[in-house]
Design an enzyme around this catalytic site. Structure first.
Site, short mmCIF file in Angstrom:
data_model
loop_
_atom_site.label_atom_id
_atom_site.label_comp_id
_atom_site.label_asym_id
_atom_site.label_seq_id
_atom_site.Cartn_x
_atom_site.Cartn_y
_atom_site.Cartn_z
N CYS A 1 32.10 22.54 -11.04
CA CYS A 1 30.79 21.97 -10.05
C CYS A 1 29.92 21.05 -10.76
O CYS A 1 30.02 19.80 -10.02
CB CYS A 1 29.78 22.99 -10.01
N HIS A 57 24.49 18.12 -6.28
CA HIS A 57 25.60 19.41 -5.73
C HIS A 57 25.12 20.29 -4.94
O HIS A 57 23.96 20.53 -5.20
CB HIS A 57 26.63 20.26 -7.28
N ASN A 87 30.09 25.30 -0.34
CA ASN A 87 30.06 24.63 -1.91
C ASN A 87 31.57 24.82 -2.44
O ASN A 87 32.02 25.47 -2.07
CB ASN A 87 29.27 25.78 -2.67
O1 UT7 Z 1 28.23 26.10 -7.82
C1 UT7 Z 1 27.74 26.07 -8.90
C2 UT7 Z 1 27.19 26.51 -8.40
N1 UT7 Z 1 25.80 27.97 -8.15
C3 UT7 Z 1 25.18 28.59 -7.89
O2 UT7 Z 1 24.43 26.89 -8.05
C4 UT7 Z 1 24.50 29.19 -7.41
C5 UT7 Z 1 22.98 29.26 -6.86
N2 UT7 Z 1 22.65 31.21 -6.59
C6 UT7 Z 1 22.45 31.12 -4.96
O3 UT7 Z 1 22.81 29.99 -5.02
C7 UT7 Z 1 21.91 32.18 -4.87
O4 UT7 Z 1 21.27 32.88 -5.81
C8 UT7 Z 1 22.72 33.08 -4.25
C9 UT7 Z 1 22.47 32.67 -2.74
C10 UT7 Z 1 23.95 33.31 -5.05
C11 UT7 Z 1 22.08 34.48 -3.87
O5 UT7 Z 1 21.01 34.14 -3.14
P1 UT7 Z 1 19.63 35.38 -3.67
O6 UT7 Z 1 18.47 34.83 -2.61
O7 UT7 Z 1 19.91 34.83 -5.02
O8 UT7 Z 1 19.11 36.64 -3.56
P2 UT7 Z 1 19.80 38.69 -4.69
O9 UT7 Z 1 21.55 37.81 -5.13
O10 UT7 Z 1 18.91 38.65 -4.89
O11 UT7 Z 1 20.03 38.89 -3.33
C12 UT7 Z 1 19.05 39.71 -2.24
C13 UT7 Z 1 19.89 41.32 -1.82
C14 UT7 Z 1 20.43 42.30 -2.27
O12 UT7 Z 1 20.29 43.25 -1.55
P3 UT7 Z 1 19.17 44.05 -2.03
O13 UT7 Z 1 19.60 44.28 -3.43
O14 UT7 Z 1 18.38 43.62 -2.21
O15 UT7 Z 1 19.00 45.20 -1.11
C15 UT7 Z 1 21.83 41.32 -2.01
O16 UT7 Z 1 22.91 42.94 -1.89
O17 UT7 Z 1 20.73 40.33 -0.31
C16 UT7 Z 1 22.19 40.82 -0.71
N3 UT7 Z 1 23.60 40.15 -0.48
C17 UT7 Z 1 23.35 39.99 0.84
N4 UT7 Z 1 23.46 40.47 1.89
C18 UT7 Z 1 23.60 40.10 2.63
C19 UT7 Z 1 23.84 39.42 -1.89
N5 UT7 Z 1 24.94 38.80 -0.46
C20 UT7 Z 1 24.73 39.17 0.62
C21 UT7 Z 1 25.05 38.20 1.96
N6 UT7 Z 1 25.33 38.71 2.88
N7 UT7 Z 1 26.38 37.88 1.73
#
Ligand code: UT7
Length: 348
Positions: free
Chosen positions: A129, A271, A301
């Site tokens: 990225c 980005h 993205n």
């Molecule tokens: O281009 C390269 C650079 N990439 C990035 O910059 C990505 C950086 N990371 C992010 O943008 C975020 O960390 C994400 C969008 C990927 C995830 O967001 P988050 O707020 O960190 O969520 P999380 O991974 O902590 O998940 C929170 C909850 C979890 O459930 P529990 O364990 O709290 O019950 C996940 O299982 O959300 C759940 N979850 C979802 N729920 C519905 C994860 N993905 C999904 C989904 N739909 N697609």
């Protein structure tokens, strides 16, 4: 138009540069097929509300059967060349930033041939990225040294090929697209004020599109590795923390170095990975939301494509105008990140 002789002299003295750089064209191209959040919710356990509130993404585009990454990259590059009003034969350099080439030996030469840019050398560059920013800085080295005069830098990716569409943690984030800029040397003050690039391979495990490590017997007593890749894996939280920590640091250092107050920034061009990252970085510099460029809602993205795709949209709808100061940062797998401060010189 003046950009401050101090900046120009600094660029020269730091890097022994012979000439400045002007950003004179941009272009983009996206696939036809739109997949919205509700459609993804029919395949994996997710929903529009979660995706929008956690990322800002509403839909993404995916390359279908009658399209290709090279086609999109060619269109994006051609649009940039047309905006710059260049004869394609005057292009010296084409760099394709991509992690998803159609050919592992390189896709840039095919784009060179599609464009008819027969005098250009063309090669691929991979920095995930951050790839577009790394490629832009790479091209700038050829230009400011005086060895080349005109370059087209393309960021294009087709991550839809490598996403696990049954992994809700990653599949909702990514999409396909291409963007490009045309840059050329100028005798006077450089539009590229300064830049910095960073890598930290020790954290590379946070975000991978790695080979599968499958070996099979070649002849008795010797194995060979099969050419296969695993789908994208990401520790989302770790990458998020890395981005909101490192982007303000690298951008802040650059602003300090060139004595630019963040109030002078016309546009924050990051980005496009997550709206919450854009908002966090903007708030760190007290940049109002009207100056933060975002099209996550429509494309998600698109990896190396996000920055030029966003720039092209904002130039063509006349938000970004000639003379505007842009603070740009890319970040992602590697881990890698970088920042650049530049003035847009294009015709709009
Ligand atoms: O281009 C390269 C650079 N990439 C990035 O910059 C990505 C950086 N990371 C992010 O943008 C975020 O960390 C994400 C969008 C990927 C995830 O967001 P988050 O707020 O960190 O969520 P999380 O991974 O902590 O998940 C929170 C909850 C979890 O459930 P529990 O364990 O709290 O019950 C996940 O299982 O959300 C759940 N979850 C979802 N729920 C519905 C994860 N993905 C999904 C989904 N739909 N697609």
């Amino acid at each position: 138009m003046t950009y401050g002789i101090g900046l120009f002299l600094d660029l020269i003295s730091n890097s022994q540069l012979d000439s400045g750089i002007s950003f004179v064209g941009c272009g983009s191209a996206t696939p036809q097929k739109i997949i919205n959040n509700d459609q993804l919710g029919q395949r994996v356990d997710t929903n529009d509300q979660w995706i929008k509130s956690r990322t800002g993404i509403g839909e993404r585009r995916v390359i279908g059967e009658n399209e290709s990454l090279i086609d999109l990259a060619t269109k994006a590059a051609m649009n940039a060349v047309k905006m710059a009003n260049w004869d394609v034969k005057t292009i010296d350099l084409i760099i394709l930033a991509t992690s998803t080439p159609e050919d592992l030996f390189g896709s840039a030469p095919k784009i060179q041939s599609n464009l008819g840019a027969s005098n250009a050398v063309a090669f691929d560059l991979t920095a995930a990225c951050s790839g577009f920013l790394f490629a832009l800085v790479t091209a700038s080295q050829y230009l400011v040294s005086g060895s080349m005069k005109r370059a087209v830098v393309i960021g294009a990716d087709q991550l839809s090929k490598w996403v696990d569409w049954d992994d809700r943690k990653t599949c909702v984030l990514f999409g396909d697209g291409a963007g490009a800029v045309a840059m050329e040397t100028i005798a006077d003050e450089s539009g590229l004020i300064g830049y910095d690039l960073k890598s930290d391979g020790s954290k590379g495990g946070c975000l991978n599109l790695s080979q599968s490590n499958v070996f099979s017997e070649l002849v008795q007593g010797a194995t060979h590795q099969k050419g296969e890749y695993l789908p994208i894996k990401m520790e989302g939280k770790e990458v998020y923390k890395f981005a909101v920590k490192e982007v303000p640091i690298i951008l802040g250092k650059l602003l300090d170095k060139y004595k630019i107050n963040s109030e002078r920034i016309d546009w924050l061009l990051l980005h496009q990975a997550n709206q919450r990252i854009l908002d966090a970085v903007a708030s760190r510099f007290s940049i109002p939301s009207e100056k933060v460029l975002s099209n996550l809602k429509y494309y998600g993205n698109t990896s190396a494509a996000t920055i030029p795709l966003m720039l092209d949209e904002a130039v063509r709808d006349q938000r970004v105008k000639s003379g505007d100061l842009i603070a740009c940062s890319g970040f992602g797998a590697g881990l890698s990140w970088g920042a650049a401060l530049f003035y847009w010189h294009g015709p709009y």
